[in-house]
Write a protein that holds these residues in place. Structure first.
Motif, PDB file in Angstrom:
ATOM      1  N   GLY A 160       0.797  -1.222   0.000  1.00  0.00           N
ATOM      2  CA  GLY A 160       0.000   0.000   0.000  1.00  0.00           C
ATOM      3  C   GLY A 160       0.827   1.268   0.000  1.00  0.00           C
ATOM      4  N   GLY A 161       2.163   1.136  -0.020  1.00  0.00           N
ATOM      5  CA  GLY A 161       3.036   2.308  -0.056  1.00  0.00           C
ATOM      6  C   GLY A 161       3.404   2.850   1.307  1.00  0.00           C
ATOM      7  N   HIS A 162       2.992   2.171   2.378  1.00  0.00           N
ATOM      8  CA  HIS A 162       3.311   2.638   3.725  1.00  0.00           C
ATOM      9  C   HIS A 162       4.720   2.202   4.120  1.00  0.00           C
ATOM     10  N   LEU A 179       4.576   3.159  11.848  1.00  0.00           N
ATOM     11  CA  LEU A 179       4.259   3.820  10.578  1.00  0.00           C
ATOM     12  C   LEU A 179       4.881   5.215  10.523  1.00  0.00           C
ATOM     13  N   THR A 180       5.565   5.527   9.418  1.00  0.00           N
ATOM     14  CA  THR A 180       6.160   6.852   9.221  1.00  0.00           C
ATOM     15  C   THR A 180       5.398   7.594   8.127  1.00  0.00           C
ATOM     16  N   HIS A 181       5.784   8.849   7.893  1.00  0.00           N
ATOM     17  CA  HIS A 181       5.174   9.619   6.805  1.00  0.00           C
ATOM     18  C   HIS A 181       6.026   9.572   5.540  1.00  0.00           C
ATOM     19  N   PHE A 182       7.080   8.757   5.551  1.00  0.00           N
ATOM     20  CA  PHE A 182       7.965   8.684   4.394  1.00  0.00           C
ATOM     21  C   PHE A 182       7.343   7.872   3.263  1.00  0.00           C
ATOM     22  N   SER A 183       7.884   8.073   2.072  1.00  0.00           N
ATOM     23  CA  SER A 183       7.464   7.282   0.916  1.00  0.00           C
ATOM     24  C   SER A 183       8.570   6.330   0.479  1.00  0.00           C
TER      25      SER A 183
END
Length: 369
Positions: A160-162, A179-183
């Motif tokens: 899912g790209g998380h 969970l981070t906010h990075f891509s």
């Protein structure tokens, strides 16, 4: 054709896989059980080495004091040994941290083993593991894993790209995937690993990033962060003393320690209407005014009282744009009352024009009669 592994360099723990601990100054083929087998991926820890074959088998050699080879023991290995605990899965990616190992299967399952002093295995505790253990990442299929030989940090990216991280994080221990906010998994090591590591340009901004101006605008009339309330016509407006003192000389003087207002949590305002005073306070946060011309007259009155010259000009501009036949006289009166010279001239000219237009309308009406 077999894809072979060559190794060289420091070999105090057998990490070169030559069968001895003698340093290897030049590249040497790693043979033994890897002979004629097709190796598709390799990874190195601080003093350990891992390899993945095209059939999904995993082999390890070198230092194993923390169980990073996944063999069920902590004895060093001078030549490659198969990780038997993974015999029922097909591994297609493997990575090594300083003293721990992560493996990703073709079904998107994540396994970890080795040192766990900082929670880098993601098991929820800090116990080392001598054999691979399945690690859950929010029940999502994992498509990428990452670790760095110089760090005790782990990362994974889901279908899912998380992007998740765990392990050593700026001196703290994160024992479960977070969970981070990075891509990208690379950004985890650039921001959280010790030492920080990255091989490409790093972007730490994310979709929720706000500029200073946007942050101020967002916090206007916010009860959560405000330390002062104005009460006008029975309604409250939540503000921040620091912002008002920085933006307005009137408030800078008001909030002196020897003024009563400096001690109050609620200040009553009765000389201006709620829409006008709210527009004024919002202007201090945004540098913008959004009022109809009729209310802008009241704001012009306030700006004159508080000696806010720039605000006066903004009000005059709003009033100029909004002059009509119906409001021309009242706006002209306001211009005279508040000593707005440019508005005075404009309003007077507009008033004459509006009177002339009105005269023509009356004349045409009489003619039709």
């Amino acid at each position: 054709m077999a894809q072979q592994v060559f190794a060289w360099g420091y070999n105090n723990c057998g990490q070169v896989g030559s069968g001895s601990t003698a340093n290897q100054p030049t590249p040497r083929k790693v043979t033994n059980c890897l002979h004629i087998k097709r190796v598709v991926s390799i990874a190195c820890g601080q003093t350990s080495s891992m390899a993945v074959l095209d059939n999904g088998e995993v082999y390890g050699w070198g230092y194993n004091g923390n169980g990073q080879l996944g063999l069920g023991n902590n004895g060093n290995q001078l030549t490659p040994v198969r990780v038997a605990a993974l015999h029922s899965v097909c591994v297609n990616q493997i990575v090594c941290g300083y003293a721990h190992t992560l493996a990703l299967t073709d079904e998107g399952l994540l396994y970890a083993w080795g040192a766990n002093t900082y929670g880098q295995l993601g098991t929820g505790n800090k116990n080392n593991l001598l054999s691979p253990a399945h690690i859950m990442v929010e029940k999502e299929r994992v498509v990428e894993i990452a670790a760095c030989h110089s760090a005790h940090t782990s990362a994974a990216k889901t279908q899912g790209g998380h992007v998740y991280m765990w392990g050593q994080c700026r001196g703290q221990s994160v024992t479960l995937p977070h969970l981070t906010h990075f891509s990208s998994t690379d950004d985890v090591f650039a921001c959280f690993a010790t030492p920080a590591v990255t091989w490409r340009l790093l972007s730490v901004e994310h979709e929720d990033f706000l500029t200073v101006a946007e942050s101020l605008k967002k916090e206007f009339d916010s009860p959560e962060t405000a330390d002062l309330k104005f009460r006008i016509d029975g309604k409250y407006i939540h503000v921040h003393k620091a912002v008002l003192k920085i933006r307005c000389e009137h408030f800078r003087s008001m909030f002196q320690s020897y003024w009563n207002e400096d001690m109050k949590e609620v200040i009553e305002i009765d000389q201006f209407s709620y829409p006008v005073y709210r527009a004024f306070l919002q202007y201090l946060y945004t540098d913008a005014v959004d009022l109809p011309p009729e209310d802008a007259i009241g704001l012009l009155d306030l700006a004159t009282s508080y000696c806010e010259n720039r605000l006066k000009k903004l009000c005059q501009h709003i009033i100029k744009r909004g002059i009509t036949v119906e409001n021309a006289f009242s706006l002209f009166s306001a211009a005279v009352r508040y000593d707005a010279e440019s508005l005075n001239e404009w309003a007077f000219g507009s008033l004459k024009f509006c009177v002339y237009v009105h005269f023509l309308e009356v004349k045409n009406h009489i003619i039709r009669l």
